[in-house]
Scaffold this motif. Sequence first.
Motif, PDB file in Angstrom:
ATOM      1  N   SER A  59       0.816  -1.223   0.000  1.00  0.00           N
ATOM      2  CA  SER A  59       0.000   0.000   0.000  1.00  0.00           C
ATOM      3  C   SER A  59       0.843   1.263   0.000  1.00  0.00           C
ATOM      4  O   SER A  59       0.454   2.269  -0.592  1.00  0.00           O
ATOM      5  CB  SER A  59      -0.944   0.007   1.199  1.00  0.00           C
ATOM      6  OG  SER A  59      -0.234   0.232   2.398  1.00  0.00           O
ATOM      7  N   HIS A  62       1.977   2.887  -3.523  1.00  0.00           N
ATOM      8  CA  HIS A  62       1.003   3.404  -4.485  1.00  0.00           C
ATOM      9  C   HIS A  62       0.869   4.911  -4.371  1.00  0.00           C
ATOM     10  O   HIS A  62       1.072   5.493  -3.315  1.00  0.00           O
ATOM     11  CB  HIS A  62      -0.357   2.718  -4.300  1.00  0.00           C
ATOM     12  CG  HIS A  62      -0.341   1.336  -4.846  1.00  0.00           C
ATOM     13  ND1 HIS A  62      -0.577   1.058  -6.167  1.00  0.00           N
ATOM     14  CD2 HIS A  62      -0.063   0.150  -4.262  1.00  0.00           C
ATOM     15  CE1 HIS A  62      -0.454  -0.235  -6.374  1.00  0.00           C
ATOM     16  NE2 HIS A  62      -0.143  -0.807  -5.230  1.00  0.00           N
ATOM     17  N   SER A  63       0.474   5.513  -5.477  1.00  0.00           N
ATOM     18  CA  SER A  63       0.338   6.968  -5.530  1.00  0.00           C
ATOM     19  C   SER A  63      -0.908   7.422  -4.785  1.00  0.00           C
ATOM     20  O   SER A  63      -1.783   6.625  -4.460  1.00  0.00           O
ATOM     21  CB  SER A  63       0.262   7.435  -6.990  1.00  0.00           C
ATOM     22  OG  SER A  63      -0.952   7.007  -7.563  1.00  0.00           O
ATOM     23  N   THR A  66      -4.714   6.848  -6.161  1.00  0.00           N
ATOM     24  CA  THR A  66      -5.334   5.534  -6.079  1.00  0.00           C
ATOM     25  C   THR A  66      -5.379   5.120  -4.612  1.00  0.00           C
ATOM     26  O   THR A  66      -4.686   5.682  -3.774  1.00  0.00           O
ATOM     27  CB  THR A  66      -4.543   4.464  -6.864  1.00  0.00           C
ATOM     28  OG1 THR A  66      -3.235   4.348  -6.305  1.00  0.00           O
ATOM     29  CG2 THR A  66      -4.446   4.797  -8.336  1.00  0.00           C
ATOM     30  N   PHE A  68      -5.177   1.619  -2.143  1.00  0.00           N
ATOM     31  CA  PHE A  68      -4.832   0.205  -2.109  1.00  0.00           C
ATOM     32  C   PHE A  68      -5.469  -0.386  -0.863  1.00  0.00           C
ATOM     33  O   PHE A  68      -5.294   0.148   0.234  1.00  0.00           O
ATOM     34  CB  PHE A  68      -3.320  -0.005  -2.085  1.00  0.00           C
ATOM     35  CG  PHE A  68      -2.928  -1.430  -2.318  1.00  0.00           C
ATOM     36  CD1 PHE A  68      -2.845  -1.929  -3.602  1.00  0.00           C
ATOM     37  CD2 PHE A  68      -2.676  -2.279  -1.258  1.00  0.00           C
ATOM     38  CE1 PHE A  68      -2.510  -3.258  -3.830  1.00  0.00           C
ATOM     39  CE2 PHE A  68      -2.339  -3.609  -1.466  1.00  0.00           C
ATOM     40  CZ  PHE A  68      -2.253  -4.100  -2.764  1.00  0.00           C
ATOM     41  N   VAL A 189      -5.719  -2.251  -6.261  1.00  0.00           N
ATOM     42  CA  VAL A 189      -5.868  -0.808  -6.404  1.00  0.00           C
ATOM     43  C   VAL A 189      -7.302  -0.455  -6.767  1.00  0.00           C
ATOM     44  O   VAL A 189      -7.925  -1.103  -7.598  1.00  0.00           O
ATOM     45  CB  VAL A 189      -4.911  -0.284  -7.509  1.00  0.00           C
ATOM     46  CG1 VAL A 189      -5.134   1.194  -7.772  1.00  0.00           C
ATOM     47  CG2 VAL A 189      -3.471  -0.552  -7.124  1.00  0.00           C
TER      48      VAL A 189
END
Length: 194
Positions: A59, A62-63, A66, A68, A189
């Motif tokens: 997690s 991720h950007s 998004t 997660f 995601v």
Amino acid sequence: MIATPGDYAWFSYERFPDLADAYCFTYVRGLTPEQLMARLGGRPEDFTPMTLEELIETSYRHSYNTAFLGATTIGDWVFVVEPNGGLGIDEANIASLSAGTRLVSHFRDVEGIEYFYWSDDGEIRFCFIADEGCSEEVPEEVMESMRRIDADYRHLYPSDGPAFLLAEHLTGITLTPELLEGSTYLCGVIPEPR
């Protein structure tokens, strides 16, 4: 035995350093993990089973556009873990996820702001935001739990147990460290709503 806030003292920064500071736990009755993912706009075929440790680690890669998350089945409920996420307290998601069922969620952000939501069939029945207090009058269904918590409504700290206690009361699920760590989560995601 009646649970008390102290029964959830195990959920601490010491035991869960990458989760306790910023998380969202969401419970939705009657859905599968795949159905929940679909309601959030995800594609269940793209999701992968993971342990809690793998979920947390992944997690953080991720950007911010998004989310997660991981979902697992506990009895009649799907339980969702979002490290450093908040889809379970977004009111549009709450309406969608609770359509035809019950949703209970609690969230803590990195600044220590805590939220608690209970929704039945798209209608928010009870909301608690630490800096603001209760959204409305406390429903009779949770009044006794709130009395047992014996806390000022403006200071609901999940790390001290009250949000966990309310979630247990409304779902019948006693979250334990073994349940949290021992479950396998369907992970992936979810695009953040615009």
